[in-house]
Design an enzyme around this catalytic site. Structure first.
Site, PDB file in Angstrom:
ATOM      1  CD  GLU A  12       1.020 -19.714  37.997  1.00 54.92           C
ATOM      2  OE1 GLU A  12       2.147 -19.814  38.120  1.00 54.92           O
ATOM      3  OE2 GLU A  12       0.377 -20.708  37.313  1.00 54.92           O
ATOM      4  CG  ASP A  54       0.032 -17.640  28.036  1.00 54.41           C
ATOM      5  OD1 ASP A  54      -0.488 -18.312  27.170  1.00 54.41           O
ATOM      6  OD2 ASP A  54       1.148 -17.221  28.130  1.00 54.41           O
ATOM      7  CG  ASP A  93       9.477 -19.645  39.038  1.00 56.93           C
ATOM      8  OD1 ASP A  93       8.935 -19.447  40.242  1.00 56.93           O
ATOM      9  OD2 ASP A  93       9.729 -20.554  38.696  1.00 56.93           O
ATOM     10  CB  SER A 129       6.380 -25.816  34.481  1.00 61.10           C
ATOM     11  OG  SER A 129       5.350 -24.890  33.974  1.00 61.10           O
ATOM     12  CG  ASP A 130      10.533 -28.616  33.062  1.00 61.19           C
ATOM     13  OD1 ASP A 130      10.206 -29.331  34.022  1.00 61.19           O
ATOM     14  OD2 ASP A 130      11.672 -27.950  33.084  1.00 61.19           O
TER      15      ASP A 130
END
Ligand code: SAM
Length: 305
Positions: free
Chosen positions: A123, A154, A173, A175-176
């Protein structure tokens, strides 16, 4: 290009006083709104704006750069499906990697699988981990499992360093594709996932909405068909607090032992009673199979790539 500079403050009472409206150039002309009882946290990390608020009907809500990531009431629909669609499709998952997912919800779901021995998570933003542990205990509970190792960094760089054939499953998983997750939707990243998977290994990625982003989905499917020589599938779930009320996943497998995503070989419902975690709220084997049935407009595009 869509502007990336956003500030969570812009969305409080900018439309309806006392409501959070999810205004974004990623879904022009529409904005889902939730009534705000109390703002619990607001911060800016090195990567994004982070906000938590108490809503009146969906429990606590996590927002990154003005985009709802999860709510206590409906996060099960996303975390359970993005995790069990891949893991229930292979007989004996042992090593699993999660990219993104800093809230810990996917970890909570992976931990239900007793065959799993190693859970790595990468994460990029430690603030998300800390905020989830403080405000979302039923989600961040995933970090308590002794099989979990957290890497802050990253996901692109992490995957580059993974030895070939390491994982049975990778779950992206993210984000956009505006902000830190942009590269997680690009071809080189998918290639690094294929390398990190064993033959017949599986990947599940957050793959946007067929109502909003057919163009992004087309590109992802085209790339996946070139990279994952096992199978390439799109499945979906319903999440009331995501724009358009749904979100999809790419489910792919590398060349090797055949993976039939549509008929789970490793039903989680059965060994659920053994796990000390709370019962599944959303996923079940029938829904697993149904998740791959698509509306005609989407099927036409996805099957043609
Ligand atoms: N799991 C949530 C849910 O229930 O929908 C939503 C997704 S989760 C919050 C998305 C995570 O991806 C965020 O914590 C974000 O910081 C992380 N992320 C974005 N870009 C990343 C990258 N390049 N590498 C690793 N993590 C990344």
């Amino acid at each position: 290009a869509m502007e990336t500079e956003t500030n969570s403050n812009d969305y409080i009472s900018s439309v309806i006083p006392g409501w959070f409206s999810e205004i974004s150039p990623m879904w022009p002309g529409e904005a889902h709104s939730l009534k705000v009882e109390k703002i619990l946290f607001q911060g800016k990390s090195d990567y994004q704006n982070v906000m938590v608020f108490q809503s009146s009907t969906y429990g606590k809500v996590l927002v990154l750069d003005g985009v709802i990531q999860l709510t206590e009431r409906d996060e099960c629909a996303y975390q359970e499906m993005i995790t069990h669609l891949p893991l229930c499709s292979i007989a004996n998952p042992k090593k699993v990697l999660v990219i993104g997912g800093g809230d810990g919800g996917v970890l909570r779901e992976v931990a239900r699988h007793t065959s799993v021995e190693q859970i790595d998570i990468c994460e990029i933003d430690k603030m998300v981990v800390d905020v989830s542990k403080k405000f979302f205990p039923d989600v961040s509970v995933g970090y308590e499992d002794p099989r979990v190792t957290l890497h802050i960094g990253d996901g692109v760089a992490f995957l580059k360093a993974v030895p070939g054939g390491t994982y049975d499953a990778v779950i992206v998983d993210s984000s956009d594709p505006i902000g830190p997750a942009q590269e997680l939707f690009e071809k080189p990243f998918f290639e690094s996932i294929a390398k990190a998977l064993r033959p017949g290994g599986v990947v599940s990625t957050q793959a946007e909405s067929i109502w909003l982003h057919m163009n992004i989905i087309e590109d992802i499917v085209t790339n996946c068909r070139q990279i994952f020589k096992g199978s390439v599938n799109y499945a979906w779930t319903t999440v009331p607090t995501y724009p358009s009320g749904m979100i999809g996943f790419m489910l792919c497998s590398t060349e090797g032992p055949t993976v039939d995503f549509k008929h789970p070989v490793n039903p989680i419902d059965s060994n659920d009673s053994q796990s000390k975690s709370k019962p599944l709220k959303f996923y079940n084997s029938e829904l697993h199979t149904a998740a791959f049935c698509l509306p005609s407009f989407a099927k036409k595009v996805i099957d043609s790539k």
